[in-house]
Each structure stands twice: as C-alpha cells, then as structure tokens.
Design a protein around this motif. Structure first.
Motif, mmCIF file in Angstrom:
data_model
loop_
_atom_site.group_PDB
_atom_site.id
_atom_site.type_symbol
_atom_site.label_atom_id
_atom_site.label_comp_id
_atom_site.label_asym_id
_atom_site.label_seq_id
_atom_site.Cartn_x
_atom_site.Cartn_y
_atom_site.Cartn_z
ATOM 1 N N GLU A 257 -1.432 -3.073 -13.753
ATOM 2 C CA GLU A 257 -2.140 -3.774 -12.681
ATOM 3 C C GLU A 257 -1.590 -3.395 -11.309
ATOM 4 O O GLU A 257 -2.336 -3.329 -10.326
ATOM 5 C CB GLU A 257 -2.068 -5.279 -12.902
ATOM 6 N N LEU A 258 -0.294 -3.151 -11.216
ATOM 7 C CA LEU A 258 0.285 -2.716 -9.944
ATOM 8 C C LEU A 258 -0.270 -1.357 -9.528
ATOM 9 O O LEU A 258 -0.623 -1.147 -8.357
ATOM 10 C CB LEU A 258 1.810 -2.644 -10.053
ATOM 11 N N TYR A 259 -0.364 -0.422 -10.468
ATOM 12 C CA TYR A 259 -0.915 0.894 -10.140
ATOM 13 C C TYR A 259 -2.383 0.797 -9.744
ATOM 14 O O TYR A 259 -2.827 1.454 -8.788
ATOM 15 C CB TYR A 259 -0.739 1.854 -11.318
ATOM 16 N N GLU A 260 -3.139 -0.019 -10.465
ATOM 17 C CA GLU A 260 -4.550 -0.177 -10.110
ATOM 18 C C GLU A 260 -4.693 -0.740 -8.699
ATOM 19 O O GLU A 260 -5.501 -0.253 -7.898
ATOM 20 C CB GLU A 260 -5.250 -1.108 -11.103
ATOM 21 N N HIS A 267 -2.698 3.435 -1.843
ATOM 22 C CA HIS A 267 -2.828 4.813 -2.327
ATOM 23 C C HIS A 267 -4.204 5.413 -2.074
ATOM 24 O O HIS A 267 -4.402 6.596 -2.313
ATOM 25 C CB HIS A 267 -2.565 4.867 -3.839
ATOM 26 N N HIS A 268 -5.133 4.607 -1.637
ATOM 27 C CA HIS A 268 -6.519 5.081 -1.503
ATOM 28 C C HIS A 268 -6.664 5.957 -0.257
ATOM 29 O O HIS A 268 -6.085 5.672 0.794
ATOM 30 C CB HIS A 268 -7.467 3.880 -1.406
ATOM 31 N N PRO A 269 -7.453 7.038 -0.320
ATOM 32 C CA PRO A 269 -7.600 7.922 0.844
ATOM 33 C C PRO A 269 -8.235 7.251 2.050
ATOM 34 O O PRO A 269 -8.076 7.726 3.177
ATOM 35 C CB PRO A 269 -8.492 9.061 0.321
ATOM 36 N N ASP A 270 -8.951 6.133 1.830
ATOM 37 C CA ASP A 270 -9.578 5.447 2.959
ATOM 38 C C ASP A 270 -8.746 4.277 3.478
ATOM 39 O O ASP A 270 -9.205 3.520 4.330
ATOM 40 C CB ASP A 270 -10.963 4.924 2.554
#
Length: 334
Positions: A257-260, A267-270
């Motif tokens: 869940e932490l990675y998600e 971590h998302h490019p936006d």
C-alpha cells in the motif's frame, strides 16, 4: 521504483531541488516561501499593516490558509491582535488571525503531553481559548462565506473541544466544498478519524484510501495512506528500536500500500511540489524506512537533502525532529 525528480514553482519563491549528499538536517518552517518569513517577522513585531499586506495578497483560499498558519504559531500575536479586532469591528481578516492564534495558544497551554499528564487548570485554559477561537471563526465564516480557512481551523479547535465525529465531518465537508482536494483539511480529518480521537483504524484507512483514489493523478493525497499506516504503527507498537521491516510496518500488505500510494503521488510524473511538499516526502521517507524498504527511503531522503518537517518526526522526538531524521536517514544508507 526510482523517484521522478520534478519540481515546479509554488507560491512565492520557486521551490528548487537540492541534490547534495549533505549530512545537514534542519527545519525550514518557511518551506522556501519568502512571504512566510515576512509574515512571521511582522507578526512578531506587532506590525498589523505588514501582516495584512501579505494576507491580502494571497493567491486563493488555500494560499490564505497556508499564510494564516504561519502567523498562528508566532508567540505574542495574542497580545496585539485584540486591539486590531476592536479597531476593525466589521472586518473578517483580524478575526481570522485572532481565531487561528487562539487555537495555537490553547495547545501551548495544554502542552503536547498525553491527557493524563495535563492538569485540570491547563485543560480549563485550553478549553477557554478554544471556545474564543470557535466564536471568532464562526463569525469569519459568516462574513467571508467563500473562505476555506475558518472551516479548516474549526477542524482543529473542534478536535480539542471534542465536538464529536458528526460535527467534525460537517466541518471537513464545509472545507472541501470550498476547496476540493485541500490537503491540509484532509490531514486534519484523518487525525479526527484516528482511534486516538474516537475513530478507528478501519475508518482511518478507508478515508485515506478513498481520498487518494479520488485525487488527480500525481496529486498529494496519497500521503494520507502513509500517515494512516504510521498512526496504526504508533498505536500498535511504535517501537523505534525494533529492526526495520519488523512489526506492523513490515507487513507485506502495508508495504504494498505504501508503494501504491507513493506511485500515485510523490513518485508520479505529474506530481507538483507546492508549498510544504517536503512534509509528504518526509512522511513517505519515514514510512519506507520503518518498513525496511531502504532504497525507497534513501531516494526520498536524498531529494530532501536535510530538509526536515516536524511531522512525522515529532512522533519519535518531540524536542528535536532532526535527531530521528538523521538516524533513519543513516539507516537507509542515504
């Protein structure tokens, strides 16, 4: 997943990344926003025209809330703001500042200790100041119905006065109606639905996940998932001396869940770094470090390059959050 290093200019001075492998660690309460320093200096000097000039220039309701938070933590505001309120009886802004300061002033009287260590006299002062804040903030809400700030602050005062989950829910909804996706309001409501404030772990996690899934790709609300797991870790064991990756935070479901959550937010490019973006990075850094995910934690620590936020490290050391920051940064190999 490697951290995508992206920055954009937020309100005030652009927030630039730091790439040095420094051993420094410091708390930057201005978060790179020069207006915050101007505000705090003016507030400390009792300079209402200086405070008002910065607040009047706020970009929007979220920005105004952010700036008022900078004023409310300045000691001594409570000594001069009553005269401003009296001199401007129909104005909303002085009441907003006064209400905000009374909340912080109340918590200063209560102290951050557990309730069993707080005296009856301290609680009386705490509640008296919070009731003053509530009256002033409701007046602000009537005078400036479009502002999110009073409803955000009423979440904090209400929790201290234990207004109950139903009232707290209405205050949160009032805030997000005026500013959907308001990160600070979501943080406050997450605290409200924690077990320690008469909520539950199930309700806390459900709220965090629903908020994350309803946010835009790259939005900041994934941070709530990490906070929720830290809160349950504190409630169940909170053992900072246990090996990383053991106990609650090391559970495979928690790690997934932490990675998600990170991939949907930091971590998302936006993902855009506005205002207190470092708090989200600090929160994920601690969560991954406790979970034993050294590479994920190290990447976040490197981007922070020593920039520490009081939350979440205050849970590990209420006196100096830079101490646990350094410890866990070292353990992560950053």
């Amino acid at each position: 997943m490697p951290l995508i290093r992206r920055t954009t200019a937020g309100a005030g001075r652009p927030l630039l990344p730091r790439w040095g492998r420094s051993s420094r660690a410091w708390i930057d309460r201005s978060h790179g926003d020069e207006r915050v320093e101007l505000l705090r200096k003016a507030a400390a000097n009792g300079d209402w025209p200086g405070v008002r000039a910065v607040l009047d220039a706020a970009l929007d309701g979220v920005d105004l809330t952010w700036l008022v938070e900078a004023v409310m933590t300045v000691g001594g505001v409570e000594t001069w703001i009553p005269a401003v309120v009296e001199a401007e009886p129909d104005a909303a802004l002085p009441l907003l500042v006064s209400g905000a300061r009374h909340i912080e002033w109340a918590w200063e009287a209560r102290t951050r200790k557990m309730a069993k260590y707080v005296s009856k006299e301290q609680f009386e002062v705490f509640h008296t100041r919070l009731r003053v804040a509530e009256g002033q903030l409701y007046a602000v809400a009537e005078r400036a119905p479009e502002w999110v700030a009073p409803w955000y602050l009423l979440q904090i005062s209400g929790r201290g006065l234990q207004v109950g989950q139903a009232v707290a829910q209405r205050r949160f909804e009032a805030a997000v109606r005026r500013s959907p996706g308001h990160l600070a309001a979501h943080r406050q409501h997450l605290q409200q639905v924690c077990r320690k404030w008469s909520g539950s772990h199930a309700r806390m996690h459900a709220f965090a996940r629903e908020a994350m899934l309803g946010d835009v790709p790259g939005g900041p609300l994934g941070e709530l998932v990490a906070i929720a797991h830290l809160e349950q870790w504190l409630d169940e064991d909170g053992d900072v001396d246990a090996p990383a990756g053991s106990g609650y935070m090391g559970r495979s479901a928690v790690v997934l869940e932490l990675y998600e959550a990170a991939e949907r937010s930091v971590h998302h490019p936006d993902h855009v770094r506005h205002r207190d973006w470092t708090r989200g990075f600090n929160t994920f850094a601690l969560a991954f470090a406790l979970a034993g995910e050294r590479d994920a934690a190290a990447d976040l620590f490197r981007v922070l390059d020593g920039s520490v936020t009081e939350f979440p490290w205050m849970y590990l050391d209420g006196q100096d959050p830079t101490v646990p920051f350094r410890t866990w940064r070292s353990r992560a190999g950053a």
